[in-house]
Write a protein that holds these residues in place. Structure first.
Motif, PDB file in Angstrom:
ATOM      1  N   PHE A 246      -4.294  -5.775  17.898  1.00 23.88           N
ATOM      2  CA  PHE A 246      -3.045  -6.152  17.562  1.00 23.88           C
ATOM      3  C   PHE A 246      -2.444  -4.405  17.256  1.00 23.88           C
ATOM      4  O   PHE A 246      -1.188  -4.073  16.864  1.00 23.88           O
ATOM      5  CB  PHE A 246      -2.218  -7.262  17.326  1.00 23.88           C
ATOM      6  CG  PHE A 246      -2.411  -8.160  18.338  1.00 23.88           C
ATOM      7  CD1 PHE A 246      -1.600  -8.112  19.449  1.00 23.88           C
ATOM      8  CD2 PHE A 246      -3.191  -8.998  17.610  1.00 23.88           C
ATOM      9  CE1 PHE A 246      -1.985  -9.004  20.820  1.00 23.88           C
ATOM     10  CE2 PHE A 246      -3.398  -9.958  18.730  1.00 23.88           C
ATOM     11  CZ  PHE A 246      -2.700 -10.799  19.984  1.00 23.88           C
ATOM     12  N   GLY A 247      -3.249  -4.033  16.470  1.00 24.04           N
ATOM     13  CA  GLY A 247      -2.958  -2.920  15.524  1.00 24.04           C
ATOM     14  C   GLY A 247      -2.195  -3.641  14.666  1.00 24.04           C
ATOM     15  O   GLY A 247      -1.576  -2.460  13.677  1.00 24.04           O
ATOM     16  N   MET A 248      -2.165  -4.603  13.749  1.00 27.36           N
ATOM     17  CA  MET A 248      -1.760  -4.996  12.137  1.00 27.36           C
ATOM     18  C   MET A 248      -2.763  -4.700  11.105  1.00 27.36           C
ATOM     19  O   MET A 248      -3.545  -4.614  11.434  1.00 27.36           O
ATOM     20  CB  MET A 248      -1.082  -6.119  13.005  1.00 27.36           C
ATOM     21  CG  MET A 248      -0.563  -6.253  14.057  1.00 27.36           C
ATOM     22  SD  MET A 248      -0.087  -8.556  14.086  1.00 27.36           S
ATOM     23  CE  MET A 248       0.696  -8.822  13.208  1.00 27.36           C
ATOM     24  N   HIS A 249      -1.506  -4.664  10.392  1.00 21.01           N
ATOM     25  CA  HIS A 249      -2.137  -4.830   9.185  1.00 21.01           C
ATOM     26  C   HIS A 249      -1.523  -5.816   7.993  1.00 21.01           C
ATOM     27  O   HIS A 249      -0.451  -5.774   8.170  1.00 21.01           O
ATOM     28  CB  HIS A 249      -2.592  -2.888   8.164  1.00 21.01           C
ATOM     29  CG  HIS A 249      -3.029  -2.185   9.592  1.00 21.01           C
ATOM     30  ND1 HIS A 249      -4.024  -1.827   9.446  1.00 21.01           N
ATOM     31  CD2 HIS A 249      -2.130  -0.891  10.120  1.00 21.01           C
ATOM     32  CE1 HIS A 249      -4.350  -1.199  10.503  1.00 21.01           C
ATOM     33  NE2 HIS A 249      -3.127  -0.522  10.268  1.00 21.01           N
ATOM     34  N   ILE A 250      -2.380  -6.155   7.251  1.00 21.47           N
ATOM     35  CA  ILE A 250      -1.952  -7.160   6.015  1.00 21.47           C
ATOM     36  C   ILE A 250      -2.358  -7.205   5.304  1.00 21.47           C
ATOM     37  O   ILE A 250      -2.963  -6.268   5.059  1.00 21.47           O
ATOM     38  CB  ILE A 250      -3.831  -8.287   6.684  1.00 21.47           C
ATOM     39  CG1 ILE A 250      -3.262  -9.141   7.908  1.00 21.47           C
ATOM     40  CG2 ILE A 250      -2.871  -9.942   5.538  1.00 21.47           C
ATOM     41  CD1 ILE A 250      -3.861 -10.230   8.074  1.00 21.47           C
TER      42      ILE A 250
ATOM     43  N   SER B  78       2.759  -4.642  -4.242  1.00 13.88           N
ATOM     44  CA  SER B  78       4.454  -4.659  -4.561  1.00 13.88           C
ATOM     45  C   SER B  78       4.908  -3.324  -3.377  1.00 13.88           C
ATOM     46  O   SER B  78       5.700  -3.790  -2.974  1.00 13.88           O
ATOM     47  CB  SER B  78       4.533  -3.910  -5.896  1.00 13.88           C
ATOM     48  OG  SER B  78       4.238  -2.901  -6.248  1.00 13.88           O
ATOM     49  N   THR B  79       3.810  -2.835  -3.336  1.00 15.32           N
ATOM     50  CA  THR B  79       4.573  -1.967  -1.838  1.00 15.32           C
ATOM     51  C   THR B  79       3.891  -1.641  -0.870  1.00 15.32           C
ATOM     52  O   THR B  79       2.572  -2.584  -0.183  1.00 15.32           O
ATOM     53  CB  THR B  79       4.223  -0.473  -2.598  1.00 15.32           C
ATOM     54  OG1 THR B  79       2.621  -0.178  -2.502  1.00 15.32           O
ATOM     55  CG2 THR B  79       4.371   0.109  -3.856  1.00 15.32           C
ATOM     56  N   PHE B  80       4.761  -1.141   0.201  1.00 21.25           N
ATOM     57  CA  PHE B  80       4.610  -1.502   1.467  1.00 21.25           C
ATOM     58  C   PHE B  80       3.528  -0.514   1.845  1.00 21.25           C
ATOM     59  O   PHE B  80       3.610   0.628   1.828  1.00 21.25           O
ATOM     60  CB  PHE B  80       5.751  -0.785   2.432  1.00 21.25           C
ATOM     61  CG  PHE B  80       6.246  -2.238   2.137  1.00 21.25           C
ATOM     62  CD1 PHE B  80       7.087  -2.753   1.751  1.00 21.25           C
ATOM     63  CD2 PHE B  80       5.718  -3.986   2.834  1.00 21.25           C
ATOM     64  CE1 PHE B  80       8.273  -3.401   1.014  1.00 21.25           C
ATOM     65  CE2 PHE B  80       6.899  -4.875   2.664  1.00 21.25           C
ATOM     66  CZ  PHE B  80       7.755  -4.704   2.023  1.00 21.25           C
ATOM     67  N   LEU B  81       2.419  -0.398   2.516  1.00 23.63           N
ATOM     68  CA  LEU B  81       1.440   0.452   3.675  1.00 23.63           C
ATOM     69  C   LEU B  81       2.204   1.620   3.845  1.00 23.63           C
ATOM     70  O   LEU B  81       2.988   0.898   4.899  1.00 23.63           O
ATOM     71  CB  LEU B  81       0.474  -0.765   4.165  1.00 23.63           C
ATOM     72  CG  LEU B  81       0.040  -1.432   3.279  1.00 23.63           C
ATOM     73  CD1 LEU B  81      -1.306  -1.667   4.609  1.00 23.63           C
ATOM     74  CD2 LEU B  81      -1.136  -0.919   2.161  1.00 23.63           C
TER      75      LEU B  81
END
Length: 45
Positions: free
Chosen positions: A32-36, A42-45
């Protein structure tokens, strides 16, 4: 089919990597091309 976490604890690193690659590259896998994001960041990828 055996769970991958059980295989991880029961086999050597090379044996686990072989099984992991076989499952990861299996022809019916759907990616699905999702990243966990890890919980401790605390920061988003």
């Amino acid at each position: 089919m055996r769970h991958i976490h059980k295989i991880f604890h029961e086999t050597s690193a090379s044996g686990f990597n072989k099984i992991y690659e076989e499952r990861f590259n299996y022809h019916s896998n759907v990616r699905f091309g999702m990243h966990i994001k890890p919980m401790d960041q605390s920061t988003f990828l």
